[in-house]
Design an enzyme around this catalytic site. Sequence first.
Site, short mmCIF file in Angstrom:
data_model
loop_
_atom_site.label_atom_id
_atom_site.label_comp_id
_atom_site.label_asym_id
_atom_site.label_seq_id
_atom_site.Cartn_x
_atom_site.Cartn_y
_atom_site.Cartn_z
N ASP A 8 0.88 -1.16 0.00
CA ASP A 8 0.00 0.00 0.00
C ASP A 8 0.92 1.21 0.00
O ASP A 8 1.46 1.58 1.04
CB ASP A 8 -0.90 0.00 1.24
CG ASP A 8 -1.77 1.24 1.32
OD1 ASP A 8 -2.31 1.65 0.28
OD2 ASP A 8 -1.89 1.82 2.42
N GLU A 67 -1.18 -1.44 -4.92
CA GLU A 67 -2.39 -0.68 -5.20
C GLU A 67 -2.10 0.38 -6.26
O GLU A 67 -1.06 1.03 -6.23
CB GLU A 67 -2.89 -0.01 -3.92
CG GLU A 67 -4.22 0.69 -4.06
CD GLU A 67 -4.73 1.25 -2.74
OE1 GLU A 67 -5.33 2.34 -2.78
OE2 GLU A 67 -4.55 0.60 -1.70
N ASP A 139 -2.41 0.84 7.37
CA ASP A 139 -1.64 0.73 6.13
C ASP A 139 -1.17 -0.70 5.88
O ASP A 139 -1.14 -1.15 4.74
CB ASP A 139 -0.44 1.69 6.15
CG ASP A 139 -0.90 3.14 6.17
OD1 ASP A 139 -1.46 3.59 5.15
OD2 ASP A 139 -0.72 3.82 7.19
#
Length: 173
Positions: A8, A67, A139
């Site tokens: 992420d 991502e 996160d």
Amino acid sequence: MSIILGIDPGSRITGYGVIRQQGRQLEYIGSGCIRTAVDDLPTRLKLVYAGVSEIITQFNPDCFAIEQVFMAKNADSALKLGQARGAAIVAAVNRDLPVFEYAARQIKQTVVGNGGAEKAQVQHMVRSLLKLPANPQADAADALAVAITHCHVSQNALRISSGRLNLARGRLR
């Protein structure tokens, strides 16, 4: 059996999550955050690259999932996020890892069942799917969700390519 590193990305906090996939079973290996407390962007990008490189060395994953950048309201933030993604991807490519990218909505849809899910819902489902004793940091949970999404997408692609996709009453089995 394969080990998946999920990322992420962020210019200040980059989450990572490592899971092992064996058939349909998912096993938690590790997760955490790379924190860049310095102010200048080039140094933060260097720290993201070094941190991801170290994680790759430590866990020796078979693939890398990250991502995709979403369009933020603040263009400057989106550009910095894109640069942090680039630093992480270069770390993976330098180790000859295949790179897979997933949209935030797809990740939330896969893990929670709702593409507009809140962070707390993602944390809860990651905890449940990986049988963790507590919710991971936000996160890190997002990074684990990226890895879980890759497992589901690759598993479905394998089922389709091998002809093992069974349809019954309009539902996948």
